[in-house]
Design an enzyme around this catalytic site. Structure first.
Site, short mmCIF file in Angstrom:
data_model
loop_
_atom_site.label_atom_id
_atom_site.label_comp_id
_atom_site.label_asym_id
_atom_site.label_seq_id
_atom_site.Cartn_x
_atom_site.Cartn_y
_atom_site.Cartn_z
N ASP A 163 -27.43 1.57 -15.70
CA ASP A 163 -28.60 2.45 -15.64
C ASP A 163 -28.26 3.77 -14.95
O ASP A 163 -29.00 4.74 -15.07
CB ASP A 163 -29.73 1.74 -14.87
CG ASP A 163 -31.07 2.47 -14.98
OD1 ASP A 163 -31.49 2.77 -16.11
OD2 ASP A 163 -31.70 2.74 -13.93
N GLU A 204 -24.99 12.28 -14.66
CA GLU A 204 -26.21 12.02 -15.42
C GLU A 204 -26.81 13.35 -15.88
O GLU A 204 -26.83 14.29 -15.09
CB GLU A 204 -27.21 11.25 -14.56
CG GLU A 204 -26.71 9.86 -14.20
CD GLU A 204 -27.68 9.07 -13.31
OE1 GLU A 204 -28.85 9.48 -13.18
OE2 GLU A 204 -27.26 8.03 -12.77
N HIS A 249 -31.23 5.84 -16.46
CA HIS A 249 -31.75 5.85 -15.09
C HIS A 249 -33.28 5.64 -15.08
O HIS A 249 -34.03 6.49 -14.57
CB HIS A 249 -31.38 7.16 -14.36
CG HIS A 249 -31.48 7.01 -12.86
ND1 HIS A 249 -30.71 7.74 -11.99
CD2 HIS A 249 -32.25 6.22 -12.08
CE1 HIS A 249 -31.01 7.41 -10.75
NE2 HIS A 249 -31.96 6.48 -10.78
N LEU A 308 -33.99 -3.85 -3.91
CA LEU A 308 -33.55 -4.09 -5.29
C LEU A 308 -32.86 -5.44 -5.41
O LEU A 308 -33.17 -6.23 -6.32
CB LEU A 308 -32.56 -3.00 -5.73
CG LEU A 308 -33.07 -1.89 -6.62
CD1 LEU A 308 -34.26 -1.18 -6.02
CD2 LEU A 308 -31.97 -0.89 -6.95
N VAL A 325 -27.38 -0.91 -11.19
CA VAL A 325 -28.71 -0.28 -11.11
C VAL A 325 -28.86 0.46 -9.78
O VAL A 325 -29.97 0.87 -9.42
CB VAL A 325 -29.86 -1.31 -11.28
CG1 VAL A 325 -29.98 -1.76 -12.74
CG2 VAL A 325 -29.68 -2.50 -10.34
N ARG A 376 -26.41 3.24 -7.71
CA ARG A 376 -26.08 4.64 -7.95
C ARG A 376 -24.71 4.72 -8.63
O ARG A 376 -23.80 3.96 -8.27
CB ARG A 376 -26.03 5.43 -6.64
CG ARG A 376 -27.39 5.93 -6.15
CD ARG A 376 -27.97 7.05 -7.02
NE ARG A 376 -29.27 7.49 -6.56
CZ ARG A 376 -30.45 6.97 -6.92
NH1 ARG A 376 -30.48 5.96 -7.78
NH2 ARG A 376 -31.58 7.45 -6.45
N ALA A 407 -36.42 1.46 -12.84
CA ALA A 407 -37.60 1.26 -11.98
C ALA A 407 -38.86 1.89 -12.58
O ALA A 407 -39.90 1.91 -11.92
CB ALA A 407 -37.33 1.85 -10.60
P1 NAD Z 1 -32.95 -0.77 0.47
O1 NAD Z 1 -32.79 0.16 1.60
O2 NAD Z 1 -34.09 -1.71 0.45
O3 NAD Z 1 -31.63 -1.63 0.27
C1 NAD Z 1 -30.33 -1.10 0.35
C2 NAD Z 1 -29.44 -2.20 0.88
O4 NAD Z 1 -28.08 -1.79 0.79
C3 NAD Z 1 -29.74 -2.56 2.33
O5 NAD Z 1 -29.86 -3.95 2.44
C4 NAD Z 1 -28.51 -2.04 3.06
O6 NAD Z 1 -28.20 -2.81 4.19
C5 NAD Z 1 -27.46 -2.21 1.98
N1 NAD Z 1 -26.24 -1.42 2.22
C6 NAD Z 1 -26.16 -0.11 2.59
N2 NAD Z 1 -24.86 0.23 2.74
C7 NAD Z 1 -24.13 -0.87 2.46
C8 NAD Z 1 -22.74 -1.16 2.44
N3 NAD Z 1 -21.84 -0.23 2.75
N4 NAD Z 1 -22.36 -2.40 2.09
C9 NAD Z 1 -23.26 -3.35 1.78
N5 NAD Z 1 -24.58 -3.16 1.81
C10 NAD Z 1 -25.01 -1.92 2.13
O7 NAD Z 1 -32.98 0.16 -0.82
P2 NAD Z 1 -33.42 -0.28 -2.29
O8 NAD Z 1 -34.84 0.08 -2.51
O9 NAD Z 1 -32.96 -1.65 -2.56
O10 NAD Z 1 -32.57 0.75 -3.15
C11 NAD Z 1 -31.16 0.69 -3.11
C12 NAD Z 1 -30.58 1.83 -3.90
O11 NAD Z 1 -30.78 1.59 -5.28
C13 NAD Z 1 -31.26 3.17 -3.63
O12 NAD Z 1 -30.63 3.83 -2.55
C14 NAD Z 1 -31.07 3.91 -4.92
O13 NAD Z 1 -29.90 4.67 -4.87
C15 NAD Z 1 -30.94 2.81 -5.96
N6 NAD Z 1 -32.13 2.71 -6.82
C16 NAD Z 1 -31.96 2.87 -8.15
C17 NAD Z 1 -33.05 2.78 -8.99
C18 NAD Z 1 -32.89 2.97 -10.48
O14 NAD Z 1 -33.79 3.47 -11.11
N7 NAD Z 1 -31.80 2.57 -11.06
C19 NAD Z 1 -34.33 2.52 -8.47
C20 NAD Z 1 -34.47 2.34 -7.09
C21 NAD Z 1 -33.36 2.43 -6.27
#
Ligand code: NAD
Length: 305
Positions: free
Chosen positions: A247, A252, A271, A143, A221, A223, A274
C-alpha cells in the site's frame, strides 16, 4: 496560545472532503474555517506540511504517520504537533485480511483474468484456506493490533515483532527486533505496520527476504522507506518469496515504470489501506477531544511534538 480560529487545510481533500470535517466540527466553541484563512489561524488540521504552519500554535495531522513534518522546527517554534494514531486498526486490519484472502482464494488472479475476459481456473493446488497459516506482524501498535485482531478472527496464527519483545494482547508470541530474522522465518505472511523513523528506515532489507520462506508473501501497510524496495523487487523476481501486497512505496505515486506494477503475485494499492467514509469523523473526534483539553488546560491527546 489562545485557540479562536481552527483552519482545515486543503490537503486533507486527498483523504476526505475538507468541508465534511469543517461541518462535523462546526459545534465547537471556535471558528472552524477553510483553507484560504489558514495564515490567520491559531491551529490547523492538515495532511501535508507547509512553512506557514510554523506560525500557528497547534498542527493536527489527519494521518498517523508524521514523517513529513520537521519535528525540530516545530519544537523551536513552539508548535504542538498531534497525529491521528489510534483510528486505523479496523480499516487497515480489514485491508490486510483482504490481501490475504486474495492470495489464498486467488481473487487477484481472477480480477486480472476478468479484465481480458478470460475464463481460466487456477491449478487445483493454488488455492488454500487461512486457518492453520501464520503471520508475523512487524510493529505492534494500533495498525499491528488491528491486523492481529482481524486475522486472528480468520484463524490465522499471529506473532509480532516489537523493540522490547514484551507480550502484547492479540499476539500469540512476540519477538524482539533483534530476533527479526527468526520471527519472519517459517510464516506464510510477513506484515509491516511500522512508522518511518531513522531507526526503521530500511529495517526490512535483503536479509529479511532471504530469511522468509519461498512460499511466503510480504505485506507493507506502514511506510514505504521502512522497506528496501530494490531488495523486495529482487526477492520477488528471483522467487525467494512468493508475492507481496503493498500500500506504501519509497516513491508515491508508484512510478509507472516500476517493475512492481507488472508482477502477477503483487497487489498494489494506492496508499488507501485506511480509507473509510468515516475518516473525517474518526479524525474529527481526536481534534474535538484536543480542543476540549486545550480549554480545560489538559495535555494534548496523541501529542508528537
Ligand atoms: P502506533 O503509534 O499506534 O504504532 C506504531 C508502533 O510501532 C508502536 O507500537 C511503536 O512502538 C512501534 N515502533 C516504532 N519504532 C519501532 C522500531 N524501531 N521497531 C519496532 N517497533 C517500532 O501507530 P499506528 O497508528 O499503528 O501507525 C503506524 C504507522 O503506520 C504510521 O506511523 C504510518 O506511517 C502508517 N500508517 C499507514 C496507513 C496506510 O494508509 N497505509 C494508515 C495509518 C498508518
Amino acid at each position: 496560545f489562545e485557540l479562536e480560529r481552527l483552519g482545515v487545510h486543503e490537503s486533507v481533500d486527498q483523504v476526505f472532503p475538507s468541508a465534511e470535517l469543517s461541518a462535523y466540527l462546526s459545534d465547537l466553541p471556535v471558528d472552524v474555517v477553510g483553507d484560504e484563512a489558514v495564515p490567520d489561524c491559531d491551529a490547523v488540521v492538515t495532511l501535508e506540511h507547509r512553512e506557514a504552519f510554523l506560525e500557528v500554535g497547534w498542527v493536527h495531522s489527519v494521518q498517523a504517520g508524521v514523517d513529513r513534518f520537521p519535528f525540530e522546527e516545530f519544537e523551536s517554534n513552539d508548535v504542538v504537533l498531534t497525529n491521528s494514531t489510534g483510528i486505523h486498526d479496523r480499516t487497515v486490519g480489514e485491508t490486510v485480511a483482504g490481501y490475504l484472502l486474495a492470495f489464498s482464494r486467488r481473487l487477484h488472479e481472477h480480477v486480472a483474468n476478468g479484465t481480458e475476459r478470460r475464463w481460466d481456473q487456477p491449478a487445483w493446488d493454488d488455492a488454500f484456506t487461512l486457518p492453520g497459516t501464520s503471520a508475523c506482524v512487524v510493529g505492534t501498535g494500533t495498525l499491528g493490533s488491528g491486523v492481529a485482531d482481524v486475522l486472528g478472527a480468520l484463524g490465522v496464527s499471529v506473532t509480532g515483532v516489537r523493540r522490547s519483545g514484551d507480550p502484547v494482547p492479540g499476539f500469540e508470541e512476540v519477538y524482539a527486533n533483534d530476533d527479526l530474522l527468526e520471527a519472519v522465518a517459517d510464516v506464510e505472511f510477513v506484515i509491516v505496520t511500522l512508522p518511518l523513523t531513522d531507526e526503521t528506515h530500511h529495517l526490512i532489507d535483503a536479509d529479511v527476504f532471504e530469511a522468509m520462506d519461498e512460499e511466503a508473501r510480504f505485506v507493507n501497510v506502514g511506510r514505504g522507506p521502512v522497506v528496501d524496495q530494490d531488495a523486495l523487487t529482487d526477492a520477488l523476481e528471483s522467487g525467494s518469496i512468493a508475492g507481496a501486497a503493498l500500500d506504501v512505496f519509497e516513491t508515491e505515486p508508484l512510478p509507472e515504470e516500476s517493475p512492481l506494477w507488472g508482477m502477477d503475485e503483487v497487489i498494489v494499492t494506492p496508499h488507501c489501506a485506511a480509507f473509510t467514509e468515516d475518516y473525517f469523523r474518526d479524525t474529527g473526534d481526536i481534534v474535538r477531544e484536543n480542543v476540549d483539553r486545550l480549554e480545560s488546560g489538559e495535555a494534548f491527546h496523541n501529542r508528537v511534538v
